[in-house]
Design a protein around this motif. Sequence first.
Motif, PDB file in Angstrom:
ATOM      1  N   VAL A  26       0.839  -1.204   0.000  1.00  0.00           N
ATOM      2  CA  VAL A  26       0.000   0.000   0.000  1.00  0.00           C
ATOM      3  C   VAL A  26       0.875   1.256   0.000  1.00  0.00           C
ATOM      4  N   GLY A  27       1.937   1.253   0.803  1.00  0.00           N
ATOM      5  CA  GLY A  27       2.811   2.418   0.878  1.00  0.00           C
ATOM      6  C   GLY A  27       3.488   2.717  -0.443  1.00  0.00           C
ATOM      7  N   ILE A  28       4.012   1.668  -1.105  1.00  0.00           N
ATOM      8  CA  ILE A  28       4.662   1.882  -2.392  1.00  0.00           C
ATOM      9  C   ILE A  28       3.656   2.426  -3.416  1.00  0.00           C
ATOM     10  N   ALA A  29       2.410   1.921  -3.367  1.00  0.00           N
ATOM     11  CA  ALA A  29       1.388   2.399  -4.299  1.00  0.00           C
ATOM     12  C   ALA A  29       1.044   3.861  -4.035  1.00  0.00           C
ATOM     13  N   VAL A  30       0.822   4.200  -2.772  1.00  0.00           N
ATOM     14  CA  VAL A  30       0.407   5.568  -2.433  1.00  0.00           C
ATOM     15  C   VAL A  30       1.549   6.554  -2.656  1.00  0.00           C
ATOM     16  N   VAL A  31       2.715   6.255  -2.087  1.00  0.00           N
ATOM     17  CA  VAL A  31       3.862   7.153  -2.236  1.00  0.00           C
ATOM     18  C   VAL A  31       4.299   7.199  -3.699  1.00  0.00           C
ATOM     19  N   GLY A  32       4.269   6.035  -4.363  1.00  0.00           N
ATOM     20  CA  GLY A  32       4.638   6.001  -5.778  1.00  0.00           C
ATOM     21  C   GLY A  32       3.721   6.826  -6.648  1.00  0.00           C
ATOM     22  N   SER A  33       2.429   6.833  -6.346  1.00  0.00           N
ATOM     23  CA  SER A  33       1.483   7.650  -7.115  1.00  0.00           C
ATOM     24  C   SER A  33       1.822   9.129  -7.022  1.00  0.00           C
ATOM     25  N   VAL A  34       2.120   9.580  -5.812  1.00  0.00           N
ATOM     26  CA  VAL A  34       2.498  10.984  -5.616  1.00  0.00           C
ATOM     27  C   VAL A  34       3.799  11.286  -6.344  1.00  0.00           C
ATOM     28  N   PHE A  35       4.745  10.372  -6.243  1.00  0.00           N
ATOM     29  CA  PHE A  35       6.054  10.552  -6.875  1.00  0.00           C
ATOM     30  C   PHE A  35       5.920  10.629  -8.398  1.00  0.00           C
ATOM     31  N   PHE A  36       5.219   9.655  -8.997  1.00  0.00           N
ATOM     32  CA  PHE A  36       5.123   9.614 -10.459  1.00  0.00           C
ATOM     33  C   PHE A  36       4.239  10.719 -11.027  1.00  0.00           C
ATOM     34  N   ALA A  37       3.366  11.285 -10.215  1.00  0.00           N
ATOM     35  CA  ALA A  37       2.551  12.401 -10.693  1.00  0.00           C
ATOM     36  C   ALA A  37       3.423  13.583 -11.097  1.00  0.00           C
ATOM     37  N   ARG A  38       4.572  13.734 -10.422  1.00  0.00           N
ATOM     38  CA  ARG A  38       5.496  14.829 -10.751  1.00  0.00           C
ATOM     39  C   ARG A  38       6.654  14.373 -11.630  1.00  0.00           C
ATOM     40  N   ALA A  39       6.932  13.048 -11.617  1.00  0.00           N
ATOM     41  CA  ALA A  39       8.077  12.547 -12.381  1.00  0.00           C
ATOM     42  C   ALA A  39       7.699  12.132 -13.796  1.00  0.00           C
ATOM     43  N   ALA A  40       6.407  12.071 -14.096  1.00  0.00           N
ATOM     44  CA  ALA A  40       5.965  11.652 -15.424  1.00  0.00           C
ATOM     45  C   ALA A  40       5.867  12.863 -16.360  1.00  0.00           C
ATOM     46  N   GLY A  41       5.673  12.575 -17.617  1.00  0.00           N
ATOM     47  CA  GLY A  41       5.484  13.661 -18.586  1.00  0.00           C
ATOM     48  C   GLY A  41       6.779  14.070 -19.255  1.00  0.00           C
ATOM     49  N   PRO A  42       6.679  14.980 -20.227  1.00  0.00           N
ATOM     50  CA  PRO A  42       7.868  15.393 -20.992  1.00  0.00           C
ATOM     51  C   PRO A  42       8.855  16.228 -20.177  1.00  0.00           C
ATOM     52  N   HIS A  43       8.379  16.867 -19.108  1.00  0.00           N
ATOM     53  CA  HIS A  43       9.265  17.718 -18.297  1.00  0.00           C
ATOM     54  C   HIS A  43       9.134  17.336 -16.816  1.00  0.00           C
ATOM     55  N   PRO A  44       9.651  16.185 -16.447  1.00  0.00           N
ATOM     56  CA  PRO A  44       9.500  15.738 -15.056  1.00  0.00           C
ATOM     57  C   PRO A  44      10.321  16.586 -14.094  1.00  0.00           C
ATOM     58  N   ASP A  45       9.764  16.821 -12.930  1.00  0.00           N
ATOM     59  CA  ASP A  45      10.472  17.535 -11.858  1.00  0.00           C
ATOM     60  C   ASP A  45      10.864  16.494 -10.815  1.00  0.00           C
ATOM     61  N   TRP A  46      12.043  15.907 -10.980  1.00  0.00           N
ATOM     62  CA  TRP A  46      12.451  14.794 -10.134  1.00  0.00           C
ATOM     63  C   TRP A  46      12.653  15.206  -8.683  1.00  0.00           C
ATOM     64  N   THR A  47      13.181  16.396  -8.469  1.00  0.00           N
ATOM     65  CA  THR A  47      13.407  16.857  -7.097  1.00  0.00           C
ATOM     66  C   THR A  47      12.100  17.031  -6.351  1.00  0.00           C
ATOM     67  N   LEU A  48      11.145  17.703  -6.979  1.00  0.00           N
ATOM     68  CA  LEU A  48       9.854  17.898  -6.328  1.00  0.00           C
ATOM     69  C   LEU A  48       9.138  16.558  -6.137  1.00  0.00           C
ATOM     70  N   ALA A  49       9.277  15.670  -7.121  1.00  0.00           N
ATOM     71  CA  ALA A  49       8.653  14.349  -7.001  1.00  0.00           C
ATOM     72  C   ALA A  49       9.175  13.621  -5.767  1.00  0.00           C
ATOM     73  N   PHE A  50      10.497  13.653  -5.576  1.00  0.00           N
ATOM     74  CA  PHE A  50      11.087  12.984  -4.405  1.00  0.00           C
ATOM     75  C   PHE A  50      10.640  13.649  -3.107  1.00  0.00           C
ATOM     76  N   GLN A  51      10.632  14.973  -3.102  1.00  0.00           N
ATOM     77  CA  GLN A  51      10.227  15.688  -1.883  1.00  0.00           C
ATOM     78  C   GLN A  51       8.785  15.360  -1.494  1.00  0.00           C
ATOM     79  N   LEU A  52       7.889  15.347  -2.470  1.00  0.00           N
ATOM     80  CA  LEU A  52       6.485  15.048  -2.164  1.00  0.00           C
ATOM     81  C   LEU A  52       6.333  13.599  -1.704  1.00  0.00           C
ATOM     82  N   GLY A  53       7.054  12.680  -2.363  1.00  0.00           N
ATOM     83  CA  GLY A  53       6.986  11.288  -1.950  1.00  0.00           C
ATOM     84  C   GLY A  53       7.484  11.087  -0.535  1.00  0.00           C
ATOM     85  N   VAL A  54       8.596  11.732  -0.200  1.00  0.00           N
ATOM     86  CA  VAL A  54       9.148  11.625   1.162  1.00  0.00           C
ATOM     87  C   VAL A  54       8.187  12.221   2.182  1.00  0.00           C
ATOM     88  N   THR A  55       7.529  13.306   1.825  1.00  0.00           N
ATOM     89  CA  THR A  55       6.580  13.932   2.746  1.00  0.00           C
ATOM     90  C   THR A  55       5.416  13.001   3.058  1.00  0.00           C
TER      91      THR A  55
END
Length: 495
Positions: A437-466
Motif C-alpha cells: 500500500v505504501g509503495i502504491a500511495v507514495v509512488g502515485s504521488v512521486f510519479f505524478a510529478r516525475a511523469a510527462g515530458p518535463h518531469p520535476d524529479w526533485t519535487l517528485a522525491f520531496q512530495l513522496g518523502v513527505t
Amino acid sequence: MTARSPREAVNPQPPGAPATSAQPDARRWRALAVCLVAGFMTLLDVSIVNVALPTVRVGLHMSTSGLQWVLSGYALAFGLVLVPAGRLGDARSRRAVFLTGLALFTAASALAGAARSQEWLVLARLLQGAAGGVLVPQVSGFIQVLFQGAERGRAFGALGATVGLSTAVGPLLGGLLIQLFGPHDGWRWVFYVNLPIGVAALPIAYHLLPPPRPTAERAGHRDFDPVGVLLLGAGTVALLLPFVQQQQWHGAVRWLLLPLAAVLLAAFVLWEHHYARSREPLVSMALFTVRPYAAGVLLSLVYFAGFTAIFFIFTIYLQTGLHYAALTAGLAVTPFALGSGVSAMIGGRLVSRLGLLLVEFGLVLVLLGLLASAVVVQLWAGPAIGWATVLPLLVAGVGSGLVIAPNQTLTLQCVPVARAGSAGGVMQTAQRVGSAVGIAVVGSVFFARAAGPHPDWTLAFQLGVTVAAGLVLVALLVAVGESAASRRAAARSGP
C-alpha cells in the motif's frame, strides 16, 4: 523517564500456556544465526531485484507488465502463504517447514537465474515468493521457542537488524553483482547468489534447529483449517493485487477488488470464530483482544507503508532522474542500512527496560531523517545528492532499527509459544500489506510529478518523502496511543 507500561511487563507465557522451566538449548544462538541467514536471503529478494530490472528487460526482452510481475508476483506469493505456513509450523514441525521452505527457495533461485523467457522468470519468482513466505514465519516461531526473558529481546533485535539490512542492502548488493558480472547476464547472479547460501544452510539447519515437540504437547493444535486458509488467501490477494499492479492495471476497475477483499476477510473472521469453538483455528481471533498485540500489528502495517516506500522512490530518483549507475544508487542507501543494523541490535538489548518509549524515540528519528532528506534535496539537488543525504538517511536508519525489532519483541511477547508461528505470520502479513500500500500511495504521488515530458524529479522525491513521513507520523500516534492506554490500565489495576 516514565515507568514501564504493562505492555513491557506482559508475561511471555500467558495463563494456560505450558511452563518454560526447561534449560535453554545450548545451541540456540547458532540456531538463530542459521535462521537469520536464511531469513535475510528471502527478505533480500524483495528489494535486490529493483536495480536489476533495466538489465532484465534487455536480457529477456521483457514487457513492462512482465517486469511488474517480477516484483509484484514475489510480493503476492510471499504475503499469501505467511499465515498458513506459520500455522503449519505451529501444528506440525517448524524444523520440517523451515527446511522445506529453504530447499524450495534455493531451487526457485536457480530456476530464476536460468530463466530463458519472461514467463519462466515470472513463474520462478512466484515460487520464490511462496517459498520465502513458508520460511520466514518459522524464524519468529523459533525465537519464541528458543529464547526467554531479556534474551528474547536480543534475539528479536538480531531479527530486526536482519529485516532492516535486507531491505536496505538489496539495491547495493544487486548493483555490485551487475557491476561484477556485466550488464547482460549480471542480473542472473542476483538470483544465483542464493544457491551456495541455501545449499550450505540446509544441513546446518537440520542439525541445529530443535525437532518438533512430542505429539502429546501438540494435541488440539494439529487442525489446519482449510476453509480459513482459502478465505484468508483469497482476501489477501484481492487486497494486495490493486496496489502491486497499480502501474500496469489502469482504470478504476481494479479498486472493486477492495470491497471484495473486505467481504472475504470479514467472512474469514466469522469463520475463525466459528471454527475456534471446537478446533484450533488458522488465526485465533483472541490474539486481537490483547491490546499490545493488536496495536503492534497496526503499528507494523503503517510503519512499513512509509519505511519501504523510501527505497522505491529514492532508487528511481537516483537512477532515472539523476542517471546514477545501479551500484552507485545502491551505495547511496547504505547509510540507512548501517544505521538500522547497528541500532536494531542495541534496541534489542534496551527494549526490556525502555519498552514503547524506545519505539517512540525511533519513530521520531525516522521522521526527522526523512524530513531532513527532503530539505537536503532542495538545497543540494544534483549529482552530489548521494553524499548530501548520507546524514539524514543515517539518522532515519538508526531510528528504524529502534522501531522494527523492539516493536516485534513487545508485540509477540504476549503470544503463547503454541501460536508463535501464526501470530508472527499475521504480523509479517501486515508488514507486506503495508509495504504494498505504501509503495502504491507514495509512488502515485512521486510519479505524478516525475511523469510527462518535463518531469520535476526533485519535487517528485520531496512530495513522496513527505507522504512517507506522514505515514511514519501515524505510526508514532499509534505508539503514543498504546502508551497512554497502558498507563490508564496500570492506574486502574492499582499498585
